[in-house]
Write a protein that holds these residues in place. Structure first.
Motif, PDB file in Angstrom:
ATOM      1  N   UNK A 103       0.810  -1.222   0.000  1.00 37.23           N
ATOM      2  CA  UNK A 103       0.000   0.000   0.000  1.00 37.23           C
ATOM      3  C   UNK A 103       0.829   1.252   0.000  1.00 37.23           C
ATOM      4  N   UNK A 104       2.138   1.133   0.258  1.00 38.95           N
ATOM      5  CA  UNK A 104       2.983   2.317   0.321  1.00 38.95           C
ATOM      6  C   UNK A 104       2.857   3.028   1.645  1.00 38.95           C
ATOM      7  N   UNK A 105       2.079   2.524   2.583  1.00 41.59           N
ATOM      8  CA  UNK A 105       1.887   3.168   3.877  1.00 41.59           C
ATOM      9  C   UNK A 105       2.374   2.256   4.997  1.00 41.59           C
ATOM     10  N   UNK A 106       3.523   1.660   4.800  1.00 45.82           N
ATOM     11  CA  UNK A 106       4.102   0.752   5.767  1.00 45.82           C
ATOM     12  C   UNK A 106       4.269   1.459   7.105  1.00 45.82           C
ATOM     13  N   UNK A 114       4.472   1.185  -4.393  1.00 43.21           N
ATOM     14  CA  UNK A 114       5.482   0.779  -3.435  1.00 43.21           C
ATOM     15  C   UNK A 114       6.476   1.914  -3.235  1.00 43.21           C
ATOM     16  N   UNK A 115       6.438   2.517  -2.067  1.00 37.48           N
ATOM     17  CA  UNK A 115       7.357   3.601  -1.763  1.00 37.48           C
ATOM     18  C   UNK A 115       8.309   3.121  -0.677  1.00 37.48           C
ATOM     19  N   UNK A 116       9.579   3.034  -1.027  1.00 40.18           N
ATOM     20  CA  UNK A 116      10.556   2.505  -0.093  1.00 40.18           C
ATOM     21  C   UNK A 116      11.404   3.609   0.530  1.00 40.18           C
ATOM     22  N   UNK A 117      11.027   4.866   0.265  1.00 35.31           N
ATOM     23  CA  UNK A 117      11.635   6.014   0.921  1.00 35.31           C
ATOM     24  C   UNK A 117      10.560   6.704   1.748  1.00 35.31           C
ATOM     25  N   UNK A 118      10.915   7.138   2.927  1.00 36.04           N
ATOM     26  CA  UNK A 118       9.963   7.743   3.863  1.00 36.04           C
ATOM     27  C   UNK A 118       9.733   9.207   3.516  1.00 36.04           C
ATOM     28  N   UNK A 119       8.476   9.626   3.571  1.00 33.60           N
ATOM     29  CA  UNK A 119       8.133  11.034   3.419  1.00 33.60           C
ATOM     30  C   UNK A 119       8.522  11.752   4.706  1.00 33.60           C
ATOM     31  N   UNK A 120       9.536  12.600   4.624  1.00 32.86           N
ATOM     32  CA  UNK A 120      10.080  13.246   5.820  1.00 32.86           C
ATOM     33  C   UNK A 120       9.241  14.406   6.311  1.00 32.86           C
ATOM     34  N   UNK A 121       8.207  14.784   5.554  1.00 37.71           N
ATOM     35  CA  UNK A 121       7.302  15.820   6.032  1.00 37.71           C
ATOM     36  C   UNK A 121       6.675  15.431   7.365  1.00 37.71           C
ATOM     37  N   UNK A 177      14.588  16.680  -4.191  1.00 33.95           N
ATOM     38  CA  UNK A 177      14.177  15.659  -3.221  1.00 33.95           C
ATOM     39  C   UNK A 177      12.658  15.584  -3.072  1.00 33.95           C
ATOM     40  N   UNK A 178      11.935  16.501  -3.723  1.00 34.26           N
ATOM     41  CA  UNK A 178      10.472  16.400  -3.763  1.00 34.26           C
ATOM     42  C   UNK A 178       9.995  15.532  -4.923  1.00 34.26           C
ATOM     43  N   UNK A 179      10.921  15.138  -5.772  1.00 31.42           N
ATOM     44  CA  UNK A 179      10.634  14.241  -6.901  1.00 31.42           C
ATOM     45  C   UNK A 179       9.510  14.768  -7.777  1.00 31.42           C
ATOM     46  N   UNK A 180       9.630  16.025  -8.142  1.00 24.16           N
ATOM     47  CA  UNK A 180       8.683  16.612  -9.085  1.00 24.16           C
ATOM     48  C   UNK A 180       7.345  16.986  -8.492  1.00 24.16           C
ATOM     49  N   UNK A 181       7.144  16.738  -7.219  1.00 21.27           N
ATOM     50  CA  UNK A 181       5.863  17.052  -6.584  1.00 21.27           C
ATOM     51  C   UNK A 181       5.983  18.230  -5.638  1.00 21.27           C
ATOM     52  N   UNK A 182       4.971  18.421  -4.835  1.00 25.06           N
ATOM     53  CA  UNK A 182       5.013  19.483  -3.828  1.00 25.06           C
ATOM     54  C   UNK A 182       4.406  19.054  -2.503  1.00 25.06           C
ATOM     55  N   UNK A 183       4.057  17.776  -2.399  1.00 29.46           N
ATOM     56  CA  UNK A 183       3.405  17.291  -1.189  1.00 29.46           C
ATOM     57  C   UNK A 183       4.363  16.563  -0.250  1.00 29.46           C
ATOM     58  N   UNK A 184       5.411  15.972  -0.786  1.00 29.39           N
ATOM     59  CA  UNK A 184       6.283  15.117   0.008  1.00 29.39           C
ATOM     60  C   UNK A 184       7.749  15.483  -0.194  1.00 29.39           C
ATOM     61  N   UNK A 185       8.563  15.085   0.769  1.00 30.21           N
ATOM     62  CA  UNK A 185      10.013  15.279   0.707  1.00 30.21           C
ATOM     63  C   UNK A 185      10.652  13.942   1.054  1.00 30.21           C
ATOM     64  N   UNK A 186      11.453  13.398   0.126  1.00 30.50           N
ATOM     65  CA  UNK A 186      11.964  12.041   0.279  1.00 30.50           C
ATOM     66  C   UNK A 186      13.443  11.983   0.638  1.00 30.50           C
ATOM     67  N   UNK A 187      14.033  13.118   0.983  1.00 28.53           N
ATOM     68  CA  UNK A 187      15.434  13.102   1.379  1.00 28.53           C
ATOM     69  C   UNK A 187      15.874  14.487   1.822  1.00 28.53           C
ATOM     70  N   UNK A 192      23.391  14.467  -4.388  1.00 29.64           N
ATOM     71  CA  UNK A 192      22.776  13.366  -3.651  1.00 29.64           C
ATOM     72  C   UNK A 192      22.165  13.840  -2.352  1.00 29.64           C
ATOM     73  N   UNK A 193      21.420  12.927  -1.736  1.00 30.27           N
ATOM     74  CA  UNK A 193      20.684  13.230  -0.514  1.00 30.27           C
ATOM     75  C   UNK A 193      20.783  12.064   0.453  1.00 30.27           C
ATOM     76  N   UNK A 194      20.459  12.322   1.703  1.00 33.43           N
ATOM     77  CA  UNK A 194      20.284  11.278   2.697  1.00 33.43           C
ATOM     78  C   UNK A 194      18.803  10.938   2.761  1.00 33.43           C
ATOM     79  N   UNK A 195      18.473   9.686   2.509  1.00 36.15           N
ATOM     80  CA  UNK A 195      17.084   9.241   2.504  1.00 36.15           C
ATOM     81  C   UNK A 195      16.857   8.237   3.629  1.00 36.15           C
ATOM     82  N   UNK A 196      15.650   8.245   4.176  1.00 33.77           N
ATOM     83  CA  UNK A 196      15.270   7.288   5.211  1.00 33.77           C
ATOM     84  C   UNK A 196      14.450   6.185   4.557  1.00 33.77           C
TER      85      UNK A 196
END
Length: 459
Positions: free
Chosen positions: A29-32, A127-134, A153-163, A332-336
């Motif tokens: 579900x991407x919401x692990x 399947x999202x294997x990087x955590x949204x740090x927001x 690090x927003x990957x083209x969006x404006x709702x989430x930050x992945x690193x 590059x970035x640090x991703x969780x």
């Protein structure tokens, strides 16, 4: 970073299969659920020596230069948590390891260093294997970083930050002042002037090339398209099952046609990067200019065989017009990861790892990373620092504005495949003289077909 051309020129089959297979796969579900086990890493085997063994450990995979020094600094300044460095694999191997851990649903570090271009394939589809740090307060540090790096690090969006952004690769022109002076040729500031300077150098007896355009330049070549207004890829984590592909636009054709013309004129080389021959040519007088990312500063400093009497300087990269955008290659970035044992603590570490003056000094002075941290980019000590290799020129006064003005870029969830196909396309155009429009149209069709086969909607 230096590794980006090699890493992204490889087709990492496992990583690609993971990302593209995510579309339409409802198995995750991407919401692990977030991890919350403060003791899960108690027995982790660390490459570094942990300063406070009784504190909670957060594991890290990273190949940053001098990362152990950065880890020591973090651990010395934090009592509640310690960074445990468990893998120093370079980028390509690290991505393969991460993909394997994702398939196995275990074995990944809490924090993984990822290049911006690789992040979408780990956060695409359902399947999202990087955590949204927001969710962990990353918005509080947004203004500490350049807008372009934050966009990456927003990957083209404006709702989430992945690193958390760490470094970028602003593109500038490194040039041999002694060569231009010897032949009485003006330093070019536009691409028209660049071609004219190349022809003039050749006519006056210079035996090398004014520069090089590498078919295997991957992201570096996309930077050229971006400068000319070519937005070749579109991807947003907000709408992860759609991709945009426009590699045969008028802007891209303009750029490739220009470089093909200079190759035919014999004024630019078409050598692949990251080879022994390329390393030698960078410093032996074969190229009068090297148009490349900021990490070339440390790279040139470290190469042997620098031609006697050579005088190096840095200038803004040539452009088509005075208003061309600042361009960037790499970073590059640090991703969780979604396998973090204590997600909240891992997010804290990612956000604070490079978050003070001393850490930034280590990153810039010891590691050669080009900062995304606004405070460092605006520091007078940073801007006024002379670089010995460049005859004590204050090169950051030229490079830093490029980093600050970079607007960000969008990459595909199957970027490695796109890069591999680009290399084949450009090699045929630049070395074999193939028709530009025909080859770029074929590249467009290949990528669009591939995307659809993997379940993406192509715009």
């Amino acid at each position: 970073m230096r590794s980006i051309n090699k890493a992204l020129g490889l087709v990492l089959a496992g990583a690609m299969a993971l990302s593209v297979g995510a579309c339409g796969s409802g198995s995750d579900s991407g919401s692990k659920a977030a991890g919350s086990d403060a003791h899960a890493n108690d027995s982790a085997k660390c490459i570094n020596k942990v300063k406070n063994p009784k504190a909670e450990k957060v594991t890290l995979w990273s190949w940053y230069p001098q990362v152990e020094k950065l880890i020591d600094h973090f651990n010395e300044t934090h009592n509640d948590v310690q960074v445990c460095w468990t893998s120093s694999d370079q980028s390509a191997k690290a991505y393969s390891r991460f993909s394997t851990a994702i398939k196995a649903k275990s074995g990944a570090a809490d924090i993984v260093q990822l290049e911006y271009a690789m992040m979408p394939q780990y956060a695409s589809g359902v399947e999202k294997h990087l955590v949204d740090l927001n969710k962990y307060g990353v918005g509080k540090i947004k203004n500490n970083y350049t807008p372009g790096a934050w966009k990456d690090v927003q990957l083209g969006g404006n709702k989430s930050v992945y690193g958390v952004p760490v470094d970028v690769g602003p593109v500038v022109m490194y040039y041999r002042k002694d060569i231009f002076d010897k032949y009485g040729v003006k330093i070019p500031t536009t691409w028209d002037e660049y071609e004219k300077a190349g022809l003039e150098l050749k006519a006056k007896g210079y035996q090398g090339h004014i520069g090089n355009w590498q078919p295997n330049g991957t992201l570096f070549n996309y930077a050229y398209y971006d400068q000319a207004g070519g937005k070749v890829f579109k991807y947003s984590a907000n709408d992860p099952e759609k991709v945009g592909i426009d590699v045969n636009s008028a802007s891209v054709k303009k750029v490739v046609t220009f470089w093909q013309k200079m190759a035919k004129e014999g004024i630019v080389a078409t050598d692949d990067t990251d080879t022994a021959a390329w390393n030698k040519k960078n410093v032996d007088g074969s190229y009068a200019t090297i148009i490349h990312a900021s990490w070339m500063v440390g790279y040139l400093n470290g190469l042997s065989g620098v031609q006697d009497g050579s005088i190096w300087q840095v200038a803004k990269a040539p452009g088509w017009t005075a208003n061309d955008p600042a361009i960037n290659c790499g970073g590059s970035a640090l991703t969780v990861t979604d396998q973090a044992k204590d997600t909240k603590q891992a997010a804290k570490v990612a956000m604070e790892f490079f978050g003070d003056d001393q850490a930034q000094d280590i990153a810039v002075n010891d590691s050669g990373l080009y900062p995304t941290w606004q405070k460092k980019l605006q520091s007078q000590a940073f801007l006024n620092r002379g670089e010995k290799f460049f005859n004590n020129q204050q090169i950051n006064k030229i490079i830093a504005p490029v980093a600050q003005n970079y607007k960000g870029y969008q990459f595909l969830p199957f970027q490695t495949y796109a890069n591999d196909e680009q290399t084949k396309t450009l090699a045929s155009i630049l070395r074999d003289g193939a028709n530009v429009s025909t080859k770029l149209d074929a590249w467009e069709k290949t990528l669009s077909t591939y995307a659809k086969q993997q379940g993406f909607t192509v715009e």
